[in-house]
Design a protein around this motif. Structure first.
Motif, PDB file in Angstrom:
ATOM      1  N   ARG A 157      45.597  40.331  36.589  1.00 48.50           N
ATOM      2  CA  ARG A 157      44.980  39.926  37.848  1.00 48.50           C
ATOM      3  C   ARG A 157      44.697  41.108  38.784  1.00 48.50           C
ATOM      4  O   ARG A 157      44.732  40.984  39.997  1.00 48.50           O
ATOM      5  CB  ARG A 157      45.821  38.877  38.571  1.00 48.50           C
ATOM      6  N   HIS A 216      45.598  41.200  42.948  1.00 47.12           N
ATOM      7  CA  HIS A 216      45.678  39.823  43.441  1.00 47.12           C
ATOM      8  C   HIS A 216      47.102  39.327  43.295  1.00 47.12           C
ATOM      9  O   HIS A 216      47.850  39.769  42.427  1.00 47.12           O
ATOM     10  CB  HIS A 216      44.711  38.932  42.666  1.00 47.12           C
ATOM     11  N   ARG A 230      37.101  35.968  33.254  1.00 48.27           N
ATOM     12  CA  ARG A 230      38.502  35.570  33.438  1.00 48.27           C
ATOM     13  C   ARG A 230      39.477  36.159  32.400  1.00 48.27           C
ATOM     14  O   ARG A 230      40.523  36.701  32.782  1.00 48.27           O
ATOM     15  CB  ARG A 230      38.649  34.053  33.509  1.00 48.27           C
ATOM     16  N   GLU A 278      42.714  38.301  33.469  1.00 53.07           N
ATOM     17  CA  GLU A 278      44.099  37.930  33.154  1.00 53.07           C
ATOM     18  C   GLU A 278      44.775  39.044  32.350  1.00 53.07           C
ATOM     19  O   GLU A 278      45.940  39.356  32.589  1.00 53.07           O
ATOM     20  CB  GLU A 278      44.148  36.611  32.373  1.00 53.07           C
TER      21      GLU A 278
END
Ligand SMILES: [Zn+2]
Lengths: 318, 272
Positions: free
Chosen positions: B34, B43, B26, B30
């Motif tokens: 994304r 995304h 993650r 980030e």
């Protein structure tokens, strides 16, 4: 081709009874005029009764009626003269949009409208009045011509939607619609739009960014076809009648919501029963708008048009 | 259930790419804004994330946050949809607007949020977009809009169709004021939004792979002879057909916008 809608059935039954009686009277040489007159009076009452309580879906069917007058019918019936012009000057001439130079009363006009076809062959040729980018680009070219020679613009809106196909997407249908509206907003000549049949979403608003927007009584104006709305809302395109209610796509609703300026009444039984009278009503309504608009200064016309659309929207401030 | 453009968020530490299905750490995901580190899939971002990633830090000042949709037609389920949209997006409407600094230039900015009712344009979206253009014309601010929308908001009927005309009229205001308008098409930019203010920008950028088109894919296929091409209604398809200036990966959007502002605005203008 005969098209009879459910709500029209009692009328058509009476009409065939009248016709039968007439034929019988002629064949037998009998005087049945009293009976005929009675049935005709009955037909008139029934028409009034039925047309006083049309549902939005009934109006949708009427707006799409295959006998309903189309753009070129109105031009022929209401203008003193008309010269059709062709082509977008970019390689195409879209038969779904017609346009040209017309005389109407004391006015010389540019007229642009979507054109449906009367028979199967013409329907296909005109793509069911679903314009491609080149149709809107032809319209824009004519709008600019109007601006150059200070001619007012009349648009006659009648389309189920803009053409959604691959070809149209490849040539920028969205951009053409947006540019058509933008071009209309930049005009400093009077502009009047009349929704004569189907005012189908983006395809319709592309030609309706006008100073005055009028609607024939049984025309419809909608953000989405009722069938499409029903497919989303109820997951069932057959529930289009309910969707038509929800969308409030009638001329009465559009006037109530302040989105159109005037409803042009249709003869009893709708435009297709008397195209001549309908066209004359459109003519006098358009002439009245032009009389009012032609007194306004060019810059003010543009500003009025801006403000007309600027105030559309319902929201609250917390 | 997985929707296009939405990364799986079933774990704190790991996410799955919505396209290639590979697992991503993650913090890396980030940091890459994304964008999938394996396949480059962009995304969707919500409006606030987009603003944070785009404008100069701490420069965003929101405007017109007090506008709320009503249900003018009494349309089935609309009130409920509005509540759900607010819950899903954390926003009051499908667009966040304001002023900000970008590369030292003061701008008017609007960012649509697809998670609020599919980014659909009703009265509030129309009004906020118009105010953004009008503010730009009055205060001489360039306008940058990030589009993400399925189109007009059916639940407001004809009123929503009129927002196409209203926002288009406002573009002409900004044009007359001579201020630049740049649009960025993000996934998806469709129908009533694409066929009005979105397509009228001076320069149009798009994120890779974004869905960009007029009608739904099924409707388009039905209305066509032959099969639509594989990349039909992608940003790349529209770029090939001359409708989009540049496809710009997310991490280069800020620098590209800054370059465009430098090109369009007088040299002495930037307030630093
Ligand atoms: Zn991936």
């Amino acid at each position: 081709m005969i098209t009879i809608f459910d709500f029209e059935k009692p009328i058509s039954e009476l009409e065939s009874a009248i016709a039968e009686l007439r034929q019988l009277a002629a064949e037998k040489g009998l005087d049945r005029s009293r009976e005929i007159a009675e049935l005709e009076a009955q037909r008139e009452r029934l028409l009034k009764q039925i047309f006083a309580h049309l549902r939005p879906w009934d109006k949708t069917l009427l707006a799409r009626h295959p006998k309903r007058p189309y753009a070129l019918d109105y031009v022929r019936l209401m203008c003193e003269s008309f010269l059709e012009l062709h082509g977008d000057r970019l390689g195409f001439d879209d038969p779904a949009i017609v346009g040209g130079l017309a005389k109407l009363g004391c006015y010389r006009l540019v007229v642009v409208g979507q054109q449906k076809g009367r028979d199967l062959k013409e329907r296909q040729k005109r793509n069911f009045a679903m314009a491609k980018p080149e149709g809107y680009r032809k319209a824009m070219r004519l709008f600019r011509l109007a601006e150059k020679f200070r001619l007012p613009v009349l648009t006659l809106v009648d389309t189920p939607a803009a053409d959604p196909g691959v070809e149209s997407e490849s040539r920028g249908i969205s951009e053409a619609i947006a540019q058509s509206m933008l071009t209309m907003f930049e005009l400093s000549v009077p502009t009047v739009a009349v929704i004569i049949g189907e005012g189908g979403s983006g395809g319709a608003i592309a030609l309706a960014a006008a100073n005055r927007v009028l609607m024939l009584e049984h025309a419809i104006y909608s953000v989405i076809p009722p069938e499409g709305c029903a497919a989303i809302l109820y997951r069932d395109p057959n529930k289009a009648p309910q969707a038509a209610d929800a969308l409030r796509l009638t001329s009465e609703s559009a006037l109530e919501l302040g989105l159109i300026d005037l409803i042009i009444p249709e003869p009893l039984g709708a435009a297709h029963r008397d195209p001549q009278t309908t066209a004359l009503s459109v003519r006098s309504a358009v002439l009245q708008q032009l009389d009012e608009l032609s007194r306004i200064e060019p810059d003010t016309l543009r500003e009025h048009r801006y403000q007309r659309f600027r105030q559309m929207g319902v929201y609250e401030t917390v | 259930m997985q929707r296009r453009g939405v990364a799986q968020t079933n774990s704190e530490q790991w996410v799955q790419c919505a396209k290639c299905r590979k697992i991503l750490f993650r913090p890396d995901f980030e940091r890459a804004m994304r964008v999938c580190l394996h396949c480059g899939h962009h995304h969707r971002l919500c409006a606030r994330e987009r603003i944070l990633l785009t404008v100069d830090s701490n420069s965003f000042q929101e405007t017109d946050a007090d506008l709320r949709s009503v249900d003018p037609l009494g349309f089935p389920d609309y009130a409920d949809k509005l509540r759900k949209g607010a819950a899903a997006s954390g926003e009051n409407e499908a667009i966040v607007t304001g002023t900000a600094m970008l590369g030292g230039y003061e701008i008017g900015i609007g960012v649509m949020d697809f998670s609020f009712m599919g980014g659909s344009m009703g009265s509030v979206v129309g009004e906020k977009v118009v105010r953004c253009f009008e503010r730009g014309a009055e205060r001489r601010l360039p306008v940058i809009l990030f589009c993400a929308s399925g189109g007009a908001r059916m639940q407001e009927g004809l009123i929503s169709l009129m927002q196409m005309a209203k926002t288009t009229a406002a573009v002409s205001r900004l044009q007359r004021a001579g201020m630049p308008y740049i649009a960025v098409f993000t996934d998806p930019t469709m129908a009533g939004v694409l066929a009005s203010f979105a397509s009228l920008a001076d320069v149009i950028l798009a994120e890779p792979g974004a869905l960009v088109g007029f009608a739904g894919q099924r409707v388009a296929a039905q209305a066509s002879v032959g099969k639509p091409p594989a990349n039909f209604q992608t940003a790349e398809f529209q770029h090939e057909h001359g409708m989009i200036d540049l496809i710009v990966p997310r991490k280069q959007i800020r620098i590209t916008l800054t370059y465009l502002l430098e090109m369009f605005l007088p040299v002495e203008a930037p307030v630093r």
